[in-house]
Design a protein around this motif. Structure first.
Motif, PDB file in Angstrom:
ATOM      1  N   VAL A   8       0.928  -1.188  -0.104  1.00 20.89           N
ATOM      2  CA  VAL A   8       0.057   0.066   0.151  1.00 20.89           C
ATOM      3  C   VAL A   8       1.088   1.268  -0.112  1.00 20.89           C
ATOM      4  CG1 VAL A   8      -1.821   1.500   1.176  1.00 20.89           C
ATOM      5  CG2 VAL A   8      -1.946  -1.231   1.168  1.00 20.89           C
ATOM      6  N   GLY A   9       0.570   1.997  -1.022  1.00 26.24           N
ATOM      7  CA  GLY A   9       1.548   3.298  -1.384  1.00 26.24           C
ATOM      8  C   GLY A   9       2.871   2.992  -1.656  1.00 26.24           C
ATOM      9  N   LYS A  10       3.504   2.011  -1.898  1.00 24.67           N
ATOM     10  CA  LYS A  10       4.612   1.774  -2.406  1.00 24.67           C
ATOM     11  C   LYS A  10       4.661   2.389  -3.939  1.00 24.67           C
ATOM     12  CE  LYS A  10       6.524  -0.195   1.080  1.00 24.67           C
ATOM     13  NZ  LYS A  10       7.737   0.504   2.133  1.00 24.67           N
ATOM     14  N   LYS A  11       6.011   2.401  -4.444  1.00 23.08           N
ATOM     15  CA  LYS A  11       6.154   3.061  -5.711  1.00 23.08           C
ATOM     16  C   LYS A  11       6.907   2.005  -6.423  1.00 23.08           C
ATOM     17  CE  LYS A  11       6.521   7.666  -3.905  1.00 23.08           C
ATOM     18  NZ  LYS A  11       6.113   7.192  -2.469  1.00 23.08           N
ATOM     19  N   VAL A  12       6.137   1.578  -7.248  1.00 25.86           N
ATOM     20  CA  VAL A  12       6.672   0.328  -8.334  1.00 25.86           C
ATOM     21  C   VAL A  12       6.864   0.433  -9.826  1.00 25.86           C
ATOM     22  CG1 VAL A  12       6.382  -2.103  -8.926  1.00 25.86           C
ATOM     23  CG2 VAL A  12       5.532  -1.125  -6.497  1.00 25.86           C
ATOM     24  N   ILE A  13       7.958   0.269 -10.170  1.00 29.42           N
ATOM     25  CA  ILE A  13       8.479   0.458 -11.699  1.00 29.42           C
ATOM     26  C   ILE A  13       8.507  -0.954 -12.140  1.00 29.42           C
ATOM     27  CG2 ILE A  13      10.083   1.013 -13.486  1.00 29.42           C
ATOM     28  CD1 ILE A  13      11.129   3.118 -11.343  1.00 29.42           C
ATOM     29  N   VAL A  14       7.794  -1.162 -13.454  1.00 36.50           N
ATOM     30  CA  VAL A  14       7.603  -2.291 -14.251  1.00 36.50           C
ATOM     31  C   VAL A  14       7.877  -2.169 -15.670  1.00 36.50           C
ATOM     32  CG1 VAL A  14       6.338  -4.434 -14.793  1.00 36.50           C
ATOM     33  CG2 VAL A  14       5.973  -3.348 -12.499  1.00 36.50           C
ATOM     34  N   THR A  15       9.105  -2.671 -16.197  1.00 36.29           N
ATOM     35  CA  THR A  15       9.508  -2.463 -17.723  1.00 36.29           C
ATOM     36  C   THR A  15       8.634  -3.305 -18.295  1.00 36.29           C
ATOM     37  OG1 THR A  15      11.284  -3.663 -17.659  1.00 36.29           O
ATOM     38  CG2 THR A  15      11.782  -1.505 -16.640  1.00 36.29           C
ATOM     39  N   GLY A  16       8.503  -3.056 -19.543  1.00 37.47           N
ATOM     40  CA  GLY A  16       7.762  -3.949 -20.375  1.00 37.47           C
ATOM     41  C   GLY A  16       6.429  -4.098 -19.996  1.00 37.47           C
ATOM     42  N   PRO A  84      12.106   4.801  -6.312  1.00 43.26           N
ATOM     43  CA  PRO A  84      11.184   3.627  -6.099  1.00 43.26           C
ATOM     44  C   PRO A  84      11.401   2.942  -5.227  1.00 43.26           C
ATOM     45  CG  PRO A  84      12.926   3.215  -7.895  1.00 43.26           C
ATOM     46  CD  PRO A  84      13.017   4.485  -7.329  1.00 43.26           C
ATOM     47  N   ASP A  85      10.274   2.288  -4.842  1.00 45.27           N
ATOM     48  CA  ASP A  85      10.334   1.286  -3.490  1.00 45.27           C
ATOM     49  C   ASP A  85      10.894   0.013  -4.356  1.00 45.27           C
ATOM     50  OD1 ASP A  85       9.654   2.633  -1.363  1.00 45.27           O
ATOM     51  OD2 ASP A  85       8.060   2.989  -2.376  1.00 45.27           O
ATOM     52  N   ILE A  86      10.494  -0.275  -5.535  1.00 40.63           N
ATOM     53  CA  ILE A  86      10.626  -1.619  -6.080  1.00 40.63           C
ATOM     54  C   ILE A  86      10.861  -1.414  -7.726  1.00 40.63           C
ATOM     55  CG2 ILE A  86       9.424  -3.910  -6.502  1.00 40.63           C
ATOM     56  CD1 ILE A  86       7.547  -3.283  -4.149  1.00 40.63           C
ATOM     57  N   LEU A  87      11.579  -2.132  -8.167  1.00 37.83           N
ATOM     58  CA  LEU A  87      12.002  -2.169  -9.619  1.00 37.83           C
ATOM     59  C   LEU A  87      11.903  -3.591 -10.098  1.00 37.83           C
ATOM     60  CD1 LEU A  87      13.148  -1.169 -12.489  1.00 37.83           C
ATOM     61  CD2 LEU A  87      15.359  -1.453 -11.685  1.00 37.83           C
ATOM     62  N   VAL A  88      11.107  -3.835 -11.220  1.00 38.80           N
ATOM     63  CA  VAL A  88      11.049  -4.985 -11.767  1.00 38.80           C
ATOM     64  C   VAL A  88      11.497  -4.916 -13.300  1.00 38.80           C
ATOM     65  CG1 VAL A  88       9.357  -6.901 -12.388  1.00 38.80           C
ATOM     66  CG2 VAL A  88       8.851  -5.595 -10.455  1.00 38.80           C
ATOM     67  N   ASN A  89      12.493  -5.357 -13.496  1.00 37.53           N
ATOM     68  CA  ASN A  89      13.106  -5.312 -14.901  1.00 37.53           C
ATOM     69  C   ASN A  89      12.513  -6.664 -15.618  1.00 37.53           C
ATOM     70  OD1 ASN A  89      15.013  -3.495 -14.874  1.00 37.53           O
ATOM     71  ND2 ASN A  89      16.175  -4.371 -13.195  1.00 37.53           N
ATOM     72  N   LEU A 124      20.837   2.971 -12.075  1.00 37.76           N
ATOM     73  CA  LEU A 124      20.347   4.145 -11.760  1.00 37.76           C
ATOM     74  C   LEU A 124      19.361   4.350 -10.685  1.00 37.76           C
ATOM     75  CD1 LEU A 124      19.408   5.088 -15.514  1.00 37.76           C
ATOM     76  CD2 LEU A 124      21.330   6.213 -14.173  1.00 37.76           C
ATOM     77  N   PHE A 125      18.316   3.309 -10.764  1.00 32.03           N
ATOM     78  CA  PHE A 125      17.639   3.528  -9.647  1.00 32.03           C
ATOM     79  C   PHE A 125      17.954   2.916  -8.116  1.00 32.03           C
ATOM     80  CE2 PHE A 125      14.696   3.099 -13.426  1.00 32.03           C
ATOM     81  CZ  PHE A 125      14.086   4.279 -13.145  1.00 32.03           C
ATOM     82  N   ALA A 126      18.810   2.198  -8.049  1.00 34.50           N
ATOM     83  CA  ALA A 126      19.633   1.761  -6.815  1.00 34.50           C
ATOM     84  C   ALA A 126      20.358   2.993  -6.347  1.00 34.50           C
ATOM     85  CB  ALA A 126      20.633   0.612  -6.945  1.00 34.50           C
ATOM     86  N   ARG A 127      20.930   3.734  -7.097  1.00 32.90           N
ATOM     87  CA  ARG A 127      21.485   5.071  -6.588  1.00 32.90           C
ATOM     88  C   ARG A 127      20.368   5.995  -6.133  1.00 32.90           C
ATOM     89  NH1 ARG A 127      26.747   6.201  -8.604  1.00 32.90           N
ATOM     90  NH2 ARG A 127      26.582   8.444  -8.422  1.00 32.90           N
ATOM     91  N   SER A 137      13.913  -3.147  -3.455  1.00 30.57           N
ATOM     92  CA  SER A 137      13.860  -4.295  -3.835  1.00 30.57           C
ATOM     93  C   SER A 137      13.832  -4.373  -5.433  1.00 30.57           C
ATOM     94  CB  SER A 137      12.669  -5.410  -3.482  1.00 30.57           C
ATOM     95  OG  SER A 137      12.516  -6.534  -4.213  1.00 30.57           O
ATOM     96  N   ILE A 138      14.898  -5.317  -6.094  1.00 32.10           N
ATOM     97  CA  ILE A 138      14.914  -5.171  -7.491  1.00 32.10           C
ATOM     98  C   ILE A 138      14.672  -6.662  -7.900  1.00 32.10           C
ATOM     99  CG2 ILE A 138      16.380  -5.114  -9.483  1.00 32.10           C
ATOM    100  CD1 ILE A 138      17.907  -3.128  -7.929  1.00 32.10           C
ATOM    101  N   VAL A 139      13.679  -6.968  -8.875  1.00 34.81           N
ATOM    102  CA  VAL A 139      13.253  -8.226  -9.190  1.00 34.81           C
ATOM    103  C   VAL A 139      13.596  -8.333 -10.650  1.00 34.81           C
ATOM    104  CG1 VAL A 139      11.588  -9.988  -9.470  1.00 34.81           C
ATOM    105  CG2 VAL A 139      11.623  -8.544  -7.297  1.00 34.81           C
ATOM    106  N   ASN A 140      14.404  -9.165 -11.148  1.00 42.62           N
ATOM    107  CA  ASN A 140      14.792  -9.488 -12.573  1.00 42.62           C
ATOM    108  C   ASN A 140      13.942 -10.620 -13.060  1.00 42.62           C
ATOM    109  OD1 ASN A 140      16.570  -7.197 -12.756  1.00 42.62           O
ATOM    110  ND2 ASN A 140      18.344  -8.594 -12.039  1.00 42.62           N
TER     111      ASN A 140
END
Length: 261
Positions: A8-16, A84-89, A124-127, A137-140
């Motif tokens: 709830v309220g987390k900022k999530v990036i999803v590529t593709g 972001p809080d979460i990046l999904v590559n 970039l996003f880890a920095r 969290s980063i999930v590939n």
């Protein structure tokens, strides 16, 4: 434990984000209360996809083969969110061809989208996470192809094997900042507009999967949400295969007697 409450309220990036698997993942995060940023190189498709989220998502078109585009993408996220809080590559391509036929441009494209982009976006996003003190969290999104070679898609397999090593490398180097990096290997899904598969190919693959079916929305999204949640707070550098056993072997039987009993 209902770990979906974590988002709830987390900022999530999803590529593709316009693809099948990217859509499954992003929709699950949105349903769990997260704010979603989708990216895709197809701006028209991205705009149409974002509308389906009814205000829970926004889109930033970016060509993941282009470093300047990825820099711009990261700058827009920093301006809007800080980090972001979460990046999904998730973005990936799957062109096929025998090694003696495939062109160097196709090879470069596969490595560019499947490996170079996850490297650069994770950096970039880890920095940003480090600067803002986000223990993110980063999930590939990888594939059993990282461990199981397949004819006509050797460059794809190679890119996913390298992504496995890259993931573990980021996991080691980001651990001190509380940022976890993991892999999900989804099961077989029946292609997309970018990487279309014939019905014959889909049927052949599905019939050989030990658990007897293709991947579902929940199979993939639950795995990604788990690894991004507090329930997996002691998990980093891990690979979670959610593929019905497809990467461990095939149901094909090469003898006249086809069943055990």
């Amino acid at each position: 434990m209902d770990f979906k409450d974590d988002f709830v309220g987390k900022k999530v990036i999803v590529t593709g984000g316009c693809g099948i698997i990217g859509g499954w993942i992003a929709q699950a995060f949105a349903a769990a209360g997260a704010e979603i940023c989708l990216t895709d190189h197809r701006s028209d498709a991205l705009a149409e996809t974002v509308e389906t989220y009814e205000g829970r998502a926004f889109g930033i078109a970016a060509d993941l083969m282009n470093a300047a585009d990825m820099d711009r993408f990261a700058a827009e996220i920093e301006q809007r969110w800080g980090a972001p809080d979460i990046l999904v590559n998730n973005a990936g391509i799957y062109p096929s061809g025998f090694l003696l036929d495939i062109g160097i441009d196709d090879f470069d494209a596969i490595m560019g989208v499947n490996l170079r982009a996850p490297f650069y976006l994770s950096k970039l996003f880890a920095r940003q996470m480090v600067e803002k003190g986000v223990k993110g969290s980063i999930v590939n999104i990888s594939s059993g192809a990282a461990r199981k070679m397949r004819r006509t898609v050797v460059p794809y397999c190679t890119s996913k094997t390298a992504l496995d090593r890259l993931t573990k490398g980021f996991a080691i180097e980001l651990a001190e900042y509380g940022i976890r990096v993991n892999i999900v290997e989804p099961g077989f899904a029946a292609g997309s507009d970018v990487s279309a598969l014939t019905n014959e190919h889909v049927n052949t693959v599905t019939s050989s999967i030990p658990l007897g079916r293709a991947s579902s929305r929940d199979d993939v999204s639950n795995a990604v949400l788990f690894l991004s949640s507090s329930a997996a707070s002691y998990v980093t550098g891990a690979t979670l295969a959610v593929d019905g056993g497809n990467s461990i072997g095939s149901l094909a039987v090469f003898q006249d007697k086809k069943t055990a009993l």
